[in-house]
Design a protein around this motif. Structure first.
Motif, PDB file in Angstrom:
ATOM      1  N   ASP A 352       0.844  -1.187   0.000  1.00 58.52           N
ATOM      2  CA  ASP A 352       0.000   0.000   0.000  1.00 58.52           C
ATOM      3  C   ASP A 352       0.882   1.241   0.000  1.00 58.52           C
ATOM      4  O   ASP A 352       1.855   1.317   0.746  1.00 58.52           O
ATOM      5  N   PRO A 354       0.481   5.729  -0.355  1.00 57.97           N
ATOM      6  CA  PRO A 354      -0.513   6.804  -0.359  1.00 57.97           C
ATOM      7  C   PRO A 354      -0.752   7.340  -1.758  1.00 57.97           C
ATOM      8  O   PRO A 354       0.183   7.443  -2.565  1.00 57.97           O
ATOM      9  N   GLU A 356      -1.917  10.383  -4.472  1.00 51.57           N
ATOM     10  CA  GLU A 356      -1.461  11.764  -4.581  1.00 51.57           C
ATOM     11  C   GLU A 356      -2.235  12.691  -3.655  1.00 51.57           C
ATOM     12  O   GLU A 356      -1.660  13.601  -3.039  1.00 51.57           O
ATOM     13  N   GLU A 357      -3.546  12.471  -3.531  1.00 51.28           N
ATOM     14  CA  GLU A 357      -4.353  13.336  -2.668  1.00 51.28           C
ATOM     15  C   GLU A 357      -3.923  13.222  -1.203  1.00 51.28           C
ATOM     16  O   GLU A 357      -3.938  14.222  -0.461  1.00 51.28           O
ATOM     17  N   GLU A 358      -3.536  12.025  -0.762  1.00 47.83           N
ATOM     18  CA  GLU A 358      -3.097  11.840   0.615  1.00 47.83           C
ATOM     19  C   GLU A 358      -1.772  12.566   0.867  1.00 47.83           C
ATOM     20  O   GLU A 358      -1.575  13.181   1.925  1.00 47.83           O
ATOM     21  N   ILE A 359      -0.868  12.489  -0.101  1.00 48.04           N
ATOM     22  CA  ILE A 359       0.413  13.184   0.040  1.00 48.04           C
ATOM     23  C   ILE A 359       0.193  14.690   0.086  1.00 48.04           C
ATOM     24  O   ILE A 359       0.786  15.401   0.912  1.00 48.04           O
ATOM     25  N   ARG A 361      -2.408  16.217   1.153  1.00 50.03           N
ATOM     26  CA  ARG A 361      -3.002  16.544   2.453  1.00 50.03           C
ATOM     27  C   ARG A 361      -1.917  16.651   3.525  1.00 50.03           C
ATOM     28  O   ARG A 361      -1.910  17.593   4.338  1.00 50.03           O
ATOM     29  N   ILE A 362      -0.981  15.697   3.532  1.00 50.73           N
ATOM     30  CA  ILE A 362       0.108  15.733   4.512  1.00 50.73           C
ATOM     31  C   ILE A 362       0.934  17.004   4.332  1.00 50.73           C
ATOM     32  O   ILE A 362       1.296  17.675   5.310  1.00 50.73           O
ATOM     33  N   ALA A 417       2.684   9.543   9.027  1.00 53.76           N
ATOM     34  CA  ALA A 417       1.492   9.780   8.213  1.00 53.76           C
ATOM     35  C   ALA A 417       1.495   8.962   6.933  1.00 53.76           C
ATOM     36  O   ALA A 417       0.433   8.602   6.415  1.00 53.76           O
TER      37      ALA A 417
END
Length: 466
Positions: A352, A354, A356-359, A361-362, A417
């Motif tokens: 798994d 992350p 692109e949207e998760e990165i 966000r971080i 994260a």
């Protein structure tokens, strides 16, 4: 003002936003010339790469104002070859090869400085190769040319030496053979006659604090614009992070500037950037040059932008366009910055990663942070390209802050994260064993260990005078 067409050999997605945010970028139009896969995948054919690049450039209907690159061979050598063909600015091919060919580079260095380790060639064709006379254990064995630290081995005794020679023999041709095609374009000095590109170099191991010196040569004048610290993982030759600016004492930094100027004048580079790696031993106050890179480090681009306000790409672009390459000084939003290498020291299959949207966000939640995840979902770590001989890169984390503690805290938050999940396996396993325990990186134990690692390295440097 006319738009400038700049062709970037091996332009990658990570560097696009940095290039496009630099001064004057509104008048630059960047074009990708060859992909990373073209340049680094499988066997490299210099002739094929030149032909493919010329096909793109010949078909281009606008002006070709600059041809640049920020990667090692073959990019570093393609820049002067194509620049000569299309009339753009570049340093000479010979000056690039004098840096890239580790043995030739040592021959040039010893003409003007004493700050280098004992070294010599290892005859890979001998039935029983031996270390060069006068070069003592512990030492490093490495090809004259390789990607990153590929096929570079730390050697402590005869058994290590034999094992390293066997691996280098097997893999040296992948880059060494195409490098010989470059050497054929040059009038080599007598000391390089018959040496070729498939050469193994032995060098005595260096100790101390690792440092990188970045600069450029413009109209024959050598300018150093930055010195960075490189901190390894404990008991490992693998980088944990690069930090800018260096924390070394000012007298040591002045000596690094002086040695760098003397070496680059001897190399004969002009109209180009460079990055030189050194060791400084606080216990003996000795400086030793590790290697010269005939290009600036794209790994440091974000760090200069964080601290000085402009990335080091500005120097490369300005030199190629015949403009002033000077960088601003300490005009960025942060006092210091670091690039962290989040590594794993065993093989595994990534389950798994992350999206692109998760990165994004971080990065929004932690100011002064940029993240690049290296492996793809489902990828085996040992099948990733451009990894060193001892570890696998999971992510690159860029942090800007006002103190080392700030940098460490941001890095730890990013690691936690990211929550990369994979099966840990032995490096030579062909498949993931049934029932293998799944590992999630970024746990409290993991990040505490990373923090302790950095603290130990920084404390040691400070104790020794760094």
């Amino acid at each position: 003002m006319d738009e400038k067409n700049i062709f970037v050999i091996g332009l990658d997605e990570a560097n696009v936003p940095i290039l496009e945010s630099g001064p004057g970028a509104h008048r630059y139009r960047f074009h990708r010339l060859l992909t990373i896969e073209d340049l680094q995948g499988g066997e490299v054919s210099v002739a094929d790469l030149i032909a493919k690049a010329e096909g793109v450039l010949d078909a281009f209907e606008g002006s070709i104002d600059a041809i640049v690159g920020y990667w090692d061979f073959p990019v570093s050598t393609l820049v002067p070859i194509l620049s000569e063909r299309y009339g753009t600015r570049s340093t000479s091919l010979e000056s690039v090869v004098k840096c890239e060919h580790k043995y030739w580079s040592r021959l040039e260095q010893q003409k003007v400085i004493d700050e280098h380790p004992r070294f010599g060639r290892v005859d890979l064709e001998a039935r029983d190769p031996r270390p060069p006379e006068g070069v003592r254990y512990p030492m490093w064995l490495k090809p004259a040319l390789a990607y990153s630290s590929e096929l570079a081995f730390s050697v402590k005794d005869e058994a290590d030496f034999r094992a390293a020679v066997a691996e280098i023999r097997e893999g040296i041709g992948r880059v060494g053979k195409p490098f010989e095609a470059i050497l054929e374009r040059l009038d080599l000095p007598p000391e390089m006659e018959g040496v070729g590109g498939q050469v193994c170099l032995a060098e005595e191991a260096l100790s101390g604090v690792q440092v990188a010196v970045e600069g450029y040569v413009h109209h024959g004048e050598v300018t150093v614009y930055g010195v960075l610290d490189s901190i390894d993982y404990p008991d490992s030759p693998c980088f944990l992070r690069h930090q800018y600016p260096s924390t070394l004492p000012e007298p040591v930094i002045r000596r690094l500037h002086d040695v760098s100027r003397r070496v680059m004048r001897q190399i004969g580079m002009d109209g180009a950037t460079f990055s030189i790696e050194y060791f400084y031993d606080p216990a003996t106050d000795e400086i030793n040059l590790l290697e010269i890179n005939p290009r600036h480090s794209q790994s440091h681009a974000e760090l200069f932008a964080y601290v000085d306000g402009v990335s080091n790409h500005h120097c490369m672009l300005s030199l190629a366009l015949g403009e002033d390459p000077a960088l601003p000084y300490r005009s960025g939003p942060y006092t210091m910055a670091a690039k962290w290498y989040y590594r794993w020291f065993a093989d595994g299959v990534v389950h798994d990663t992350p999206v692109e949207e998760e990165i994004e966000r971080i990065e929004r939640e932690i100011p002064g942070v940029r993240i690049e995840v290296v492996p793809e979902k489902g990828q085996r770590l040992s099948q990733m390209a451009q990894q060193d001989s001892y570890s696998f890169e999971l992510a690159h984390v860029f942090t800007g802050g006002d103190s080392e503690q700030d940098l460490r805290a941001k890095y730890d938050r990013c690691v936690a994260a990211l929550s990369l999940i994979f099966d840990a396996t032995a490096p030579d396993d062909a498949t993931t064993p049934d029932g293998q325990e799944e590992t999630e990186t970024g746990t409290e134990t993991e990040t505490d260990a990373v923090t302790d690692t950095v603290t130990d390295a920084v404390t040691e440097m400070e104790t020794q005078g760094g």
